[in-house]
Design a protein around this motif. Structure first.
Motif, PDB file in Angstrom:
ATOM      1  N   ASN A   1      -3.621   7.173  -1.140  1.00  0.00           N
ATOM      2  CA  ASN A   1      -4.353   5.904  -0.618  1.00  0.00           C
ATOM      3  C   ASN A   1      -4.367   4.862  -1.544  1.00  0.00           C
TER       4      ASN A   1
ATOM      5  N   HIS B   1       0.690  -1.165  -0.078  1.00  0.00           N
ATOM      6  CA  HIS B   1      -0.070  -0.151  -0.038  1.00  0.00           C
ATOM      7  C   HIS B   1       0.855   1.164  -0.111  1.00  0.00           C
ATOM      8  N   SER B   2       0.522   2.396  -0.537  1.00  0.00           N
ATOM      9  CA  SER B   2       1.168   3.673  -0.745  1.00  0.00           C
ATOM     10  C   SER B   2       0.280   4.896  -0.063  1.00  0.00           C
ATOM     11  N   GLU B   3       0.707   5.548   0.631  1.00  0.00           N
ATOM     12  CA  GLU B   3      -0.225   6.657   1.371  1.00  0.00           C
ATOM     13  C   GLU B   3      -0.296   7.927   0.138  1.00  0.00           C
ATOM     14  N   GLU B   4       0.564   7.501  -0.917  1.00  0.00           N
ATOM     15  CA  GLU B   4       0.261   8.429  -2.068  1.00  0.00           C
ATOM     16  C   GLU B   4      -1.242   8.218  -2.678  1.00  0.00           C
TER      17      GLU B   4
ATOM     18  N   TYR C   1       7.922   9.493  -0.712  1.00  0.00           N
ATOM     19  CA  TYR C   1       7.692   8.356  -0.265  1.00  0.00           C
ATOM     20  C   TYR C   1       8.618   7.125  -0.017  1.00  0.00           C
TER      21      TYR C   1
ATOM     22  N   ASP D   1       4.134  -0.849   3.724  1.00  0.00           N
ATOM     23  CA  ASP D   1       3.486   0.065   3.360  1.00  0.00           C
ATOM     24  C   ASP D   1       4.643   1.200   3.051  1.00  0.00           C
TER      25      ASP D   1
ATOM     26  N   LYS E   1       5.473   5.215   3.076  1.00  0.00           N
ATOM     27  CA  LYS E   1       4.603   6.203   3.703  1.00  0.00           C
ATOM     28  C   LYS E   1       5.384   7.426   3.234  1.00  0.00           C
ATOM     29  N   ARG E   2       4.705   8.732   3.467  1.00  0.00           N
ATOM     30  CA  ARG E   2       5.382   9.913   3.098  1.00  0.00           C
ATOM     31  C   ARG E   2       6.112  10.491   4.138  1.00  0.00           C
TER      32      ARG E   2
END
Length: 194
Positions: free
Chosen positions: A91, A86-89, A143, A101, A103-104
Motif C-alpha cells: 500500500n 500508488h502501488s498495491e505492494e 506488479y 496505480d 496492481k498485483r
C-alpha cells in the motif's frame, strides 16, 4: 554528456553499470541532488520492494527531486512502478509522475512473479526506434501498470499491461533493459541519444 544513475535502496545497479560499460557510456552513481539536477540524462533503475525504496527516496528528498526533473529520465522495473501514483505492494504512495496505480497480478493459472522473456508490441516511443514489433525483453515482476494513455509499449501476461510508459521527458520500462540482450541495449542507446 553527464549521465547519472540514481543511487537508492534498490538492487541490480551493477547490471545497469555493466550495460552502460558495454555501450561505452560514462555515468555517475549518486543520490546527490545537485549531481542529479545537473545531469543530461538520468537513469532510475530498481529491483526490490516499493515501500522500502520509497522510504529511502523520501529520506533523501529524491521523491520531490525526481518528478521535478526536466531532462530525459528513464525508470526501469521498480523504478517505473515508483514513478506511478500508488502501488498495491505494501500500500505504497509513490511519486505520481504517471497518474496510474500499480496492481498485483491476480491469477491461479499463471505463476506470479512473471519471470523470463516475453515479447513487447504496439511500440510508440523514440526509445524503441530500430526495434522490431514483438521483440523479447526480460521481465521479473509481480506488479504491473495497466494500459493507459501513457502506454507506449505493451506486453501480455495474465492480461495486457504496460511494458513501457512515457510522459513528457519521463520514460519507463517494466522490463530490465540492462539484461535484455541487444534489444535492451538498443533502448538504452536510444535513450542516451535523446
Amino acid at each position: 554528456m553527464k549521465t547519472v544513475i540514481i543511487k537508492y535502496n534498490a538492487g541490480n545497479v551493477q547490471s545497469v553499470m555493466y550495460a552502460m560499460d558495454r555501450i561505452g557510456a560514462s555515468y555517475l552513481w549518486t543520490d546527490d541532488e545537485q549531481e542529479i539536477r545537473t545531469a543530461d540524462k538520468v537513469i532510475f533503475p530498481g529491483v526490490g520492494e516499493a515501500s522500502t525504496a520509497m522510504s529511502y527516496l523520501r529520506e533523501k528528498g529524491l521523491d520531490k527531486v525526481i518528478p521535478s526533473l526536466t531532462q530525459p529520465v528513464l525508470g526501469t522495473c521498480v523504478g517505473m512502478q515508483l514513478m506511478c501514483r500508488h502501488s498495491e505492494e505494501n500500500n505504497t504512495t509513490c511519486m505520481g509522475i504517471f497518474d496510474l496505480d500499480v496492481k498485483r497480478f491476480d491469477s491461479t493459472n499463471f505463476k506470479v512473479p512473471h519471470v523470463g522473456w516475453n515479447n513487447i508490441y504496439n511500440l510508440k516511443t523514440d526509445l524503441t526506434q530500430g526495434l522490431r514489433e514483438n521483440s523479447y525483453m526480460y521481465f521479473v515482476h509481480s506488479y504491473f501498470a495497466e494500459l493507459s494513455p501513457y502506454t507506449v509499449a505493451e506486453c501480455n501476461y495474465v492480461q495486457p499491461f504496460s511494458a513501457m510508459l512515457q510522459k513528457d521527458n519521463f520514460y519507463a520500462a517494466q522490463f530490465h533493459t540492462e539484461i535484455s540482450g541487444k534489444e535492451g541495449q538498443l533502448i538504452l542507446e536510444n535513450f542516451l541519444k535523446l
